[in-house]
Design a protein around this motif. Structure first.
Motif, mmCIF file in Angstrom:
data_model
loop_
_atom_site.group_PDB
_atom_site.id
_atom_site.type_symbol
_atom_site.label_atom_id
_atom_site.label_comp_id
_atom_site.label_asym_id
_atom_site.label_seq_id
_atom_site.Cartn_x
_atom_site.Cartn_y
_atom_site.Cartn_z
ATOM 1 N N VAL A 319 68.912 18.444 63.714
ATOM 2 C CA VAL A 319 68.426 17.149 63.201
ATOM 3 C C VAL A 319 69.049 16.962 61.816
ATOM 4 N N LYS A 320 70.116 16.184 61.808
ATOM 5 C CA LYS A 320 70.932 16.076 60.589
ATOM 6 C C LYS A 320 70.374 14.997 59.657
ATOM 7 N N PRO A 321 70.471 15.229 58.337
ATOM 8 C CA PRO A 321 69.956 14.240 57.389
ATOM 9 C C PRO A 321 70.503 12.823 57.635
ATOM 10 N N GLU A 322 71.795 12.719 58.002
ATOM 11 C CA GLU A 322 72.341 11.366 58.197
ATOM 12 C C GLU A 322 71.691 10.669 59.409
ATOM 13 N N GLU A 323 71.259 11.456 60.394
ATOM 14 C CA GLU A 323 70.558 10.858 61.551
ATOM 15 C C GLU A 323 69.167 10.377 61.139
ATOM 16 N N VAL A 324 68.498 11.202 60.330
ATOM 17 C CA VAL A 324 67.155 10.828 59.862
ATOM 18 C C VAL A 324 67.253 9.568 58.996
ATOM 19 N N ARG A 325 68.291 9.520 58.163
ATOM 20 C CA ARG A 325 68.486 8.357 57.283
ATOM 21 C C ARG A 325 68.694 7.090 58.116
ATOM 22 N N ARG A 326 69.445 7.224 59.205
ATOM 23 C CA ARG A 326 69.727 6.044 60.042
ATOM 24 C C ARG A 326 68.427 5.506 60.668
ATOM 25 N N VAL A 327 67.570 6.423 61.105
ATOM 26 C CA VAL A 327 66.277 5.992 61.675
ATOM 27 C C VAL A 327 65.474 5.239 60.616
ATOM 28 N N LEU A 328 65.445 5.768 59.394
ATOM 29 C CA LEU A 328 64.687 5.103 58.328
ATOM 30 C C LEU A 328 65.293 3.732 58.001
ATOM 31 N N ALA A 329 66.624 3.633 58.062
ATOM 32 C CA ALA A 329 67.282 2.347 57.800
ATOM 33 C C ALA A 329 66.935 1.349 58.911
ATOM 34 N N VAL A 330 66.883 1.828 60.152
ATOM 35 C CA VAL A 330 66.474 0.964 61.273
ATOM 36 C C VAL A 330 65.039 0.483 61.032
ATOM 37 N N MET A 331 64.183 1.376 60.552
ATOM 38 C CA MET A 331 62.788 0.995 60.317
ATOM 39 C C MET A 331 62.684 -0.057 59.212
ATOM 40 N N GLU A 332 63.546 0.012 58.234
ATOM 41 C CA GLU A 332 63.530 -1.021 57.183
ATOM 42 C C GLU A 332 63.981 -2.360 57.771
ATOM 43 N N ALA A 333 64.972 -2.324 58.665
ATOM 44 C CA ALA A 333 65.437 -3.566 59.310
ATOM 45 C C ALA A 333 64.331 -4.134 60.212
ATOM 46 N N ILE A 334 63.587 -3.246 60.862
ATOM 47 C CA ILE A 334 62.469 -3.686 61.724
ATOM 48 C C ILE A 334 61.432 -4.442 60.886
ATOM 49 N N ARG A 335 61.107 -3.872 59.733
ATOM 50 C CA ARG A 335 60.097 -4.534 58.875
ATOM 51 C C ARG A 335 60.626 -5.880 58.380
ATOM 52 N N GLU A 336 61.915 -5.914 58.075
ATOM 53 C CA GLU A 336 62.495 -7.180 57.590
ATOM 54 C C GLU A 336 62.492 -8.238 58.699
ATOM 55 N N SER A 337 62.842 -7.807 59.913
ATOM 56 C CA SER A 337 62.848 -8.749 61.037
ATOM 57 C C SER A 337 61.435 -9.258 61.309
ATOM 58 N N ALA A 338 60.452 -8.355 61.283
ATOM 59 C CA ALA A 338 59.069 -8.757 61.552
ATOM 60 C C ALA A 338 58.578 -9.734 60.469
ATOM 61 N N ARG A 339 59.037 -9.517 59.235
ATOM 62 C CA ARG A 339 58.591 -10.361 58.119
ATOM 63 C C ARG A 339 59.248 -11.740 58.180
ATOM 64 N N THR A 340 60.545 -11.775 58.528
ATOM 65 C CA THR A 340 61.286 -13.046 58.477
ATOM 66 C C THR A 340 61.316 -13.757 59.826
ATOM 67 N N GLY A 341 61.033 -13.031 60.897
ATOM 68 C CA GLY A 341 61.134 -13.632 62.236
ATOM 69 C C GLY A 341 62.575 -13.744 62.703
ATOM 70 N N GLU A 342 63.481 -13.098 62.002
ATOM 71 C CA GLU A 342 64.901 -13.208 62.359
ATOM 72 C C GLU A 342 65.481 -11.886 62.852
ATOM 73 N N ALA A 343 66.536 -11.991 63.668
ATOM 74 C CA ALA A 343 67.278 -10.787 64.053
ATOM 75 C C ALA A 343 68.100 -10.342 62.853
ATOM 76 N N ILE A 344 68.158 -9.039 62.636
ATOM 77 C CA ILE A 344 68.859 -8.511 61.466
ATOM 78 C C ILE A 344 70.178 -7.894 61.918
#
Ligand SMILES: NC(=O)c1ccc[n+]([C@@H]2O[C@H](COP(=O)([O-])OP(=O)(O)OC[C@H]3O[C@@H](n4cnc5c(N)ncnc54)[C@H](O)[C@@H]3O)[C@@H](O)[C@H]2O)c1
Length: 349
Positions: A319-344
């Protein structure tokens, strides 16, 4: 070489991990630390007990620290362990933000220690079966992967109901379900769209639907609800030569194919309760047939088997740090999409 480990945060997960370590000949649980003395009372015989991470780092003879304290404390714990030159396995979610995670990686690098995260659900049986179906291209060109998890509790337990504790289901199971998909689909992501809701819980998310469109043409849909009253763990993968279905953590399911593709499908009208249809009536007898899903043999022990090898320098960390970072970045995009109603847009150069 035996690996000597200490656990900080001896609550629910700390206890589960102590049991896990106990099943390994080559892992020795040397110490546990917790600020709540009640939690230390049932620590296994012969294991040193400490009331703080500082005390454990100073006095215990350990190579590795397993961090299983609450989510907001992970950064502080990683910093302290790295500076004490201990290798680190941190519970998920490793961090609440990408920025926080970057600090963890930096301090681990500066101190030349292994830093990884306990994403042991990469070794779940249901997931591994579907990963094998996908990796071996058993369904031709895949267009859709659905990963679903539904429960009936509604309210969450303990600290999971507090936003300031990193509560909510996206940080809890979401981080596993996203990690699974990113480790299955070897492609950059094109866009992310998400709905994130509080159905029963007032302050934290307890339902989400996430759509990730990958650049290789696959769409992944992840849906979870704590009050979605058809409790189940289910998977669907659709390709142009069949469908694969799983219902349950034990991986029960099947592959369904057609004996042939109906060419120039005749406009045969079937009467259904919903009226006449030419596309969605019952299949002709003999058209559909089933195959078994591949067999896999995995368990969460495999995570620590791999960690042991990495600790001994025999293989790279899984479980490499860059993989964990990518998941966290996806989660930030998820929150942004949910907040704005837009695809990111995601991973666009
Ligand atoms: N990998 C998984 O599948 C999985 C499953 C469950 C929980 N977890 C993770 O494990 C972590 C702990 O969750 P939990 O459900 O076991 O919580 P918990 O509340 O049961 O246990 C946390 C423990 O940490 C102790 N603690 C708090 N602050 C501390 C500090 N500063 N120093 C030392 N001890 C401290 C608490 O007293 C408690 O005993 C979380 O990050 C959670 O997300 C991971």
């Amino acid at each position: 070489m035996k690996m000597k480990i200490g656990i900080v945060g001896f609550g629910f997960m700390g206890h589960c991990l102590a049991n896990m370590f106990n099943s390994f000949d080559d892992i020795r649980l040397v110490a546990v630390a917790d600020i709540n003395p009640e939690q230390l009372k049932d620590a296994p015989e012969g294991v040193e007990r400490y009331s703080s991470i500082e005390d454990m780092l100073e006095k215990a003879d350990i190579d590795v620290v397993m961090i299983s304290t609450p989510n907001p404390s992970h950064l502080e714990m990683v910093e302290k362990c790295a500076k004490a030159k201990k290798h680190i396995i941190c519970e998920k979610p490793a961090a609440l933000t990408v920025a926080e995670f970057d600090q963890m990686v930096k301090v681990a690098k500066e101190n030349n220690v292994i830093f990884t995260v306990h994403q042991q659900r990469r070794w779940d049986k249901d997931y591994r079966i579907m990963k094998e179906v996908y990796d071996k291209e058993m369904l031709g060109d895949v267009y859709l992967i659905k990963s679903q998890l539904y429960g009936f509790n509604g309210y969450m337990h303990d600290w999971h109901i507090y936003p300031e504790m990193g509560g909510g289901m996206l940080y809890d199971w979401g981080v596993h379900l996203i990690d699974q998909i990113l480790n299955m689909v070897d492609s950059k992501i094109d866009s992310i769209y998400a709905d994130l809701r509080n159905v029963i819980n007032e302050k934290v998310d307890d339902y989400f639907k996430i759509l990730m469109k990958f650049k290789n043409g696959v769409t992944a849909e992840i849906e979870l609800g704590t009050y979605y009253l058809t409790p189940k763990r289910a998977w669907f993968i659709g390709g142009n030569t069949g469908s694969a279905i799983i219902d349950g953590f034990d991986g029960e399911g099947r592959i369904v194919r057609t004996t042939h593709l109906l060419e120039n499908v005749p406009g045969k009208i079937t009467m259904t309760a919903a009226g006449p249809t030419r596309s969605f009536g019952p299949p002709p007898p003999g058209l559909l047939y089933e195959e078994e899903l591949p067999k896999v043999s995995v368990s969460h022990r495999d995570y620590f088997e791999h960690f042991l090898k990495a600790f001994r320098g025999e293989e790279e960390i899984m479980v490499k740090p860059e993989e964990v970072r990518r998941v966290l970045a996806v989660m930030e995009a998820i929150r942004e999409s949910a907040r704005t109603g837009e695809a990111i847009r995601f991973e666009h150069e």
